[in-house]
Design a protein around this motif. Sequence first.
Motif, PDB file in Angstrom:
ATOM      1  N   LEU A  70       0.814  -1.204   0.000  1.00  0.00           N
ATOM      2  CA  LEU A  70       0.000   0.000   0.000  1.00  0.00           C
ATOM      3  C   LEU A  70       0.855   1.263   0.000  1.00  0.00           C
ATOM      4  O   LEU A  70       0.531   2.241  -0.677  1.00  0.00           O
ATOM      5  CB  LEU A  70      -0.935  -0.006   1.213  1.00  0.00           C
ATOM      6  N   GLY A  71       1.952   1.246   0.759  1.00  0.00           N
ATOM      7  CA  GLY A  71       2.819   2.417   0.818  1.00  0.00           C
ATOM      8  C   GLY A  71       3.424   2.750  -0.527  1.00  0.00           C
ATOM      9  O   GLY A  71       3.438   3.910  -0.953  1.00  0.00           O
ATOM     10  N   LEU A  72       3.924   1.741  -1.220  1.00  0.00           N
ATOM     11  CA  LEU A  72       4.524   1.957  -2.535  1.00  0.00           C
ATOM     12  C   LEU A  72       3.464   2.394  -3.543  1.00  0.00           C
ATOM     13  O   LEU A  72       3.705   3.291  -4.371  1.00  0.00           O
ATOM     14  CB  LEU A  72       5.221   0.684  -3.018  1.00  0.00           C
ATOM     15  N   ALA A  73       2.289   1.766  -3.495  1.00  0.00           N
ATOM     16  CA  ALA A  73       1.205   2.151  -4.404  1.00  0.00           C
ATOM     17  C   ALA A  73       0.807   3.606  -4.189  1.00  0.00           C
ATOM     18  O   ALA A  73       0.512   4.340  -5.146  1.00  0.00           O
ATOM     19  CB  ALA A  73       0.003   1.229  -4.202  1.00  0.00           C
ATOM     20  N   THR A  74       0.810   4.042  -2.932  1.00  0.00           N
ATOM     21  CA  THR A  74       0.496   5.436  -2.610  1.00  0.00           C
ATOM     22  C   THR A  74       1.537   6.367  -3.206  1.00  0.00           C
ATOM     23  O   THR A  74       1.203   7.393  -3.807  1.00  0.00           O
ATOM     24  CB  THR A  74       0.426   5.626  -1.087  1.00  0.00           C
ATOM     25  N   ALA A  75       2.814   6.002  -3.052  1.00  0.00           N
ATOM     26  CA  ALA A  75       3.898   6.823  -3.595  1.00  0.00           C
ATOM     27  C   ALA A  75       3.802   6.917  -5.112  1.00  0.00           C
ATOM     28  O   ALA A  75       3.966   7.997  -5.698  1.00  0.00           O
ATOM     29  CB  ALA A  75       5.244   6.237  -3.186  1.00  0.00           C
ATOM     30  N   GLU A  76       3.537   5.797  -5.751  1.00  0.00           N
ATOM     31  CA  GLU A  76       3.426   5.781  -7.215  1.00  0.00           C
ATOM     32  C   GLU A  76       2.295   6.691  -7.680  1.00  0.00           C
ATOM     33  O   GLU A  76       2.447   7.448  -8.651  1.00  0.00           O
ATOM     34  CB  GLU A  76       3.189   4.351  -7.702  1.00  0.00           C
ATOM     35  N   ARG A  77       1.159   6.623  -7.006  1.00  0.00           N
ATOM     36  CA  ARG A  77       0.014   7.457  -7.388  1.00  0.00           C
ATOM     37  C   ARG A  77       0.338   8.944  -7.204  1.00  0.00           C
ATOM     38  O   ARG A  77       0.040   9.771  -8.082  1.00  0.00           O
ATOM     39  CB  ARG A  77      -1.201   7.081  -6.538  1.00  0.00           C
ATOM     40  N   LEU A  78       0.940   9.286  -6.080  1.00  0.00           N
ATOM     41  CA  LEU A  78       1.249  10.688  -5.808  1.00  0.00           C
ATOM     42  C   LEU A  78       2.260  11.248  -6.799  1.00  0.00           C
ATOM     43  O   LEU A  78       2.093  12.353  -7.330  1.00  0.00           O
ATOM     44  CB  LEU A  78       1.770  10.844  -4.378  1.00  0.00           C
ATOM     45  N   VAL A  79       3.324  10.481  -7.063  1.00  0.00           N
ATOM     46  CA  VAL A  79       4.372  10.959  -7.964  1.00  0.00           C
ATOM     47  C   VAL A  79       3.833  11.139  -9.383  1.00  0.00           C
ATOM     48  O   VAL A  79       4.134  12.127 -10.058  1.00  0.00           O
ATOM     49  CB  VAL A  79       5.581  10.001  -7.954  1.00  0.00           C
ATOM     50  N   THR A  80       3.022  10.198  -9.852  1.00  0.00           N
ATOM     51  CA  THR A  80       2.483  10.305 -11.205  1.00  0.00           C
ATOM     52  C   THR A  80       1.497  11.460 -11.343  1.00  0.00           C
ATOM     53  O   THR A  80       1.227  11.915 -12.453  1.00  0.00           O
ATOM     54  CB  THR A  80       1.773   9.001 -11.633  1.00  0.00           C
ATOM     55  N   GLY A 109       2.000  14.455  -9.801  1.00  0.00           N
ATOM     56  CA  GLY A 109       2.647  15.741  -9.593  1.00  0.00           C
ATOM     57  C   GLY A 109       3.267  16.010  -8.245  1.00  0.00           C
ATOM     58  O   GLY A 109       3.823  17.083  -8.017  1.00  0.00           O
ATOM     59  N   ALA A 110       3.202  15.065  -7.321  1.00  0.00           N
ATOM     60  CA  ALA A 110       3.800  15.260  -6.001  1.00  0.00           C
ATOM     61  C   ALA A 110       5.223  14.704  -5.965  1.00  0.00           C
ATOM     62  O   ALA A 110       5.668  14.008  -6.881  1.00  0.00           O
ATOM     63  CB  ALA A 110       2.951  14.579  -4.934  1.00  0.00           C
ATOM     64  N   THR A 111       5.945  15.030  -4.903  1.00  0.00           N
ATOM     65  CA  THR A 111       7.228  14.390  -4.611  1.00  0.00           C
ATOM     66  C   THR A 111       7.044  13.550  -3.357  1.00  0.00           C
ATOM     67  O   THR A 111       6.182  13.835  -2.520  1.00  0.00           O
ATOM     68  CB  THR A 111       8.341  15.419  -4.403  1.00  0.00           C
ATOM     69  N   ALA A 112       7.866  12.508  -3.220  1.00  0.00           N
ATOM     70  CA  ALA A 112       7.642  11.566  -2.125  1.00  0.00           C
ATOM     71  C   ALA A 112       8.954  11.111  -1.507  1.00  0.00           C
ATOM     72  O   ALA A 112       9.965  10.947  -2.190  1.00  0.00           O
ATOM     73  CB  ALA A 112       6.865  10.353  -2.620  1.00  0.00           C
ATOM     74  N   VAL A 113       8.906  10.889  -0.199  1.00  0.00           N
ATOM     75  CA  VAL A 113      10.003  10.281   0.540  1.00  0.00           C
ATOM     76  C   VAL A 113       9.502   8.956   1.091  1.00  0.00           C
ATOM     77  O   VAL A 113       8.522   8.921   1.841  1.00  0.00           O
ATOM     78  CB  VAL A 113      10.490  11.179   1.697  1.00  0.00           C
ATOM     79  N   LEU A 114      10.142   7.865   0.683  1.00  0.00           N
ATOM     80  CA  LEU A 114       9.761   6.535   1.144  1.00  0.00           C
ATOM     81  C   LEU A 114      10.488   6.214   2.442  1.00  0.00           C
ATOM     82  O   LEU A 114      11.715   6.196   2.483  1.00  0.00           O
ATOM     83  CB  LEU A 114      10.113   5.476   0.097  1.00  0.00           C
ATOM     84  N   LEU A 115       9.725   5.961   3.512  1.00  0.00           N
ATOM     85  CA  LEU A 115      10.304   5.554   4.785  1.00  0.00           C
ATOM     86  C   LEU A 115      10.081   4.065   4.957  1.00  0.00           C
ATOM     87  O   LEU A 115       8.944   3.596   4.930  1.00  0.00           O
ATOM     88  CB  LEU A 115       9.652   6.308   5.955  1.00  0.00           C
ATOM     89  N   ASP A 116      11.165   3.318   5.114  1.00  0.00           N
ATOM     90  CA  ASP A 116      11.046   1.886   5.325  1.00  0.00           C
ATOM     91  C   ASP A 116      12.370   1.371   5.883  1.00  0.00           C
ATOM     92  O   ASP A 116      13.364   2.108   5.940  1.00  0.00           O
ATOM     93  CB  ASP A 116      10.688   1.163   4.025  1.00  0.00           C
ATOM     94  N   LEU A 117      12.379   0.115   6.285  1.00  0.00           N
ATOM     95  CA  LEU A 117      13.581  -0.466   6.886  1.00  0.00           C
ATOM     96  C   LEU A 117      14.728  -0.510   5.875  1.00  0.00           C
ATOM     97  O   LEU A 117      14.497  -0.581   4.661  1.00  0.00           O
ATOM     98  CB  LEU A 117      13.273  -1.869   7.399  1.00  0.00           C
ATOM     99  N   PRO A 118      15.970  -0.480   6.357  1.00  0.00           N
ATOM    100  CA  PRO A 118      17.131  -0.449   5.460  1.00  0.00           C
ATOM    101  C   PRO A 118      17.174  -1.601   4.461  1.00  0.00           C
ATOM    102  O   PRO A 118      17.643  -1.437   3.336  1.00  0.00           O
ATOM    103  CB  PRO A 118      18.319  -0.504   6.432  1.00  0.00           C
TER     104      PRO A 118
END
Length: 228
Positions: free
Chosen positions: A25-35, A37-46
């Motif tokens: 869900l997190g990645l899908a959210t980032a993909e939708r936002l970036v496509t 017009g938004a910019t995104a910072v992905l927070l997740d484990l190393p």
Amino acid sequence: MERVVADGVPFQGLVAVITGGASGLGLATAERLVTQGATAVLLDLPNSGGEAQAKKLGKSCVFAPTDVTSEKDVQLALTLAKEKFGRVDVAVNCAGIAVAIKTYNLKKNQAHTLEDFQRVINVNLMGTFNVIRLVAGEMSQNEPDQGGQRGVIINTASVAAFEGQVCDQGQSLCLLLTCWALSPLTSTLFLGGTSCIFCVQRGHSGHDIAHCSGSGSNRHPGDDHCSR
């Protein structure tokens, strides 16, 4: 927020931080936002593969190795967001873990371990609150839009919190506790110009979000509770 649509492009210019952003869900959210017009910072484990996913999304996305239960990690991620993109407008909490164990297994004569339940609470409840409290501070520095809003925080949960799962009762209880525990923030954060929204995910695709409640100029009466 009033700036959700700019020049006819949804989310144009918004800066989002997304926990659990390397997958699902997190990645899908980032993909939708970036496509859109938004910019995104992905927070997740190393070791989540977030770096590779951020590169796929291009210059509008960066990865911040983050354990959401760590104040230092989350603060570093927010600092990265401000250094790269100037501010933080949106936070989406998708990070969470599950332990598929019955509360008591009659066949095995085995109870759900307290340690496993505590681990789920630490990530899903404490981790979510950790991100909320720190990102709210960052958003408070934003100039308010025409509606007086400085940012929006979206918290996600599985429908298992309300419908339950036979083999995952501890997780279902944890999700419900998380919703109840964090629900009061919908009103207190709004007083500072930040909307806080709860969304319950239905299905297993990671893309279908329903039953959102929260605070803000478009909220409905009674939305500050968490029953669905």
